[in-house]
Design an enzyme around this catalytic site. Structure first.
Site, PDB file in Angstrom:
ATOM      1  N   ASP A  37       0.819  -1.213   0.000  1.00  0.00           N
ATOM      2  CA  ASP A  37       0.000   0.000   0.000  1.00  0.00           C
ATOM      3  C   ASP A  37       0.853   1.263   0.000  1.00  0.00           C
ATOM      4  OD1 ASP A  37      -2.351  -1.368  -0.126  1.00  0.00           O
ATOM      5  OD2 ASP A  37      -2.912  -1.089   1.968  1.00  0.00           O
TER       6      ASP A  37
ATOM      7  N   ALA B   4      -7.402   1.537   7.035  1.00  0.00           N
ATOM      8  CA  ALA B   4      -5.974   1.742   7.272  1.00  0.00           C
ATOM      9  C   ALA B   4      -5.747   2.260   8.694  1.00  0.00           C
ATOM     10  CB  ALA B   4      -5.414   2.696   6.210  1.00  0.00           C
TER      11      ALA B   4
ATOM     12  N   ARG C 267       2.436   6.144  -2.986  1.00  0.00           N
ATOM     13  CA  ARG C 267       3.464   6.925  -3.695  1.00  0.00           C
ATOM     14  C   ARG C 267       3.051   7.126  -5.152  1.00  0.00           C
ATOM     15  NH1 ARG C 267       9.026   5.380  -6.049  1.00  0.00           N
ATOM     16  NH2 ARG C 267      10.223   7.297  -5.893  1.00  0.00           N
TER      17      ARG C 267
END
Length: 295
Positions: free
Chosen positions: A73, A189, A78
């Site tokens: 992830d 997350a 990025r």
């Protein structure tokens, strides 16, 4: 040879990832699809893997069909920094651990490449958040996030004193380790680890999740994506740190105000199959769906 081109983003820190990238490059080359790679990753890859090297930045993916990501992830986040301004979608193949943002696992790599070559995929949009931090009229940060923007204490032995507002109206103030403002995509997350709810991706909402708050009222909140959430740092308190997606970090002095709102520019994610989010959730978290009824 076609004029199709893809930006390949790889977590090149592992030997196995580099070998995987070379394999993927061979498949795309055989199909007549050109690959770009980033200048900081090119030295770790065989030159036969790519036809162009570009700098990391907002122009890196301009003119490509999509960004193909090999990694976890973190690597996909990025890649999202380049895909978002270019308006192109991101396809992640998980070579890391959970890889919740990834569309495919490493054992389905060849199938993923084949579907891209055949253009047998569809694209969905995910909301982002725009983030602006100011102090005394000075802009300290003007950024965005796909997963979450977190305002956290800058040293572990301190408590961060904040006030939360929604649409210009105060909601609560407390001492805490931090406050997270997350998207539905980011609900699985950091926000999940901080005790926030899991939100299905097609639900349009922003999550406000306090982290270890010293308060009677510190429950996670779900607000409209049209709302503006503000986190004010106590002028007489301690400094904070603003971090977006774990990638863009800014020092936030006492007396600052951080405003988070639904992003003007979404992220596009490639989907290879119509898999329900429920199935993805069960698979990624290995949830025990066989209960007492099946005994």
């Amino acid at each position: 040879m076609t004029d199709r081109e893809i930006l390949l983003v790889v977590h090149t820190g592992r030997t196995e990832n580099r070998r995987t990238a070379e394999k993927v490059a061979g498949w795309f080359h055989s199909a007549g699809v050109r690959l770009r790679v980033l200048d900081d990753e090119a030295p770790d890859l065989d030159p036969s893997c790519y036809s162009e090297v570009v700098d990391f930045g907002p122009a890196a993916a301009v003119g490509t069909e999509l960004v193909f990501v090999l990694g976890g992830d973190g690597t996909l986040l990025r890649a999202a920094e380049m895909a978002r301004p270019a308006g192109v979608p991101v396809l992640g193949v998980n070579l890391g651990r959970v890889g919740f943002l990834a569309e495919a696992e490493s054992d389905a790599l060849e199938e993923a490449v084949a579907l891209v070559v055949e253009q047998g995929y569809h694209v969905e949009e995910r909301m982002t958040v725009d983030v602006v931090a100011t102090r005394d009229g000075e802009v300290l940060a003007d950024t965005w996030a796909l997963n979450e923007a977190s305002v956290e204490k800058s040293s572990r032995e301190r408590i961060l004193d904040v006030r939360i507002e929604v649409d210009g109206r105060p909601v609560s103030s407390f001492g805490c380790d931090g406050v997270l403002c997350a998207t539905p995509t980011g609900s699985t997350a950091y926000a999940y680890s901080a005790g926030g709810p899991i939100v299905w991706p097609d639900v349009q909402a922003m999550l406000v999740v306090p982290s270890n708050a010293h308060a009677m009222f510190s429950r996670p909140m779900a607000v409209s994506p049209r709302s503006v959430v503000a986190v004010e740092v106590d002028p007489a308190g301690h400094p904070a740190v603003l971090c977006c997606d774990g990638r863009r970090t800014f020092d936030i002095p006492p007396g600052s105000r951080i405003e988070i709102a639904g992003g003007k520019l979404p992220i596009k994610l490639v989907r290879l199959r119509d898999e329900p989010f429920t199935d993805r959730l069960v698979d990624k978290f290995d949830l025990p769906v066989q209960g007492w009824r099946s005994r």
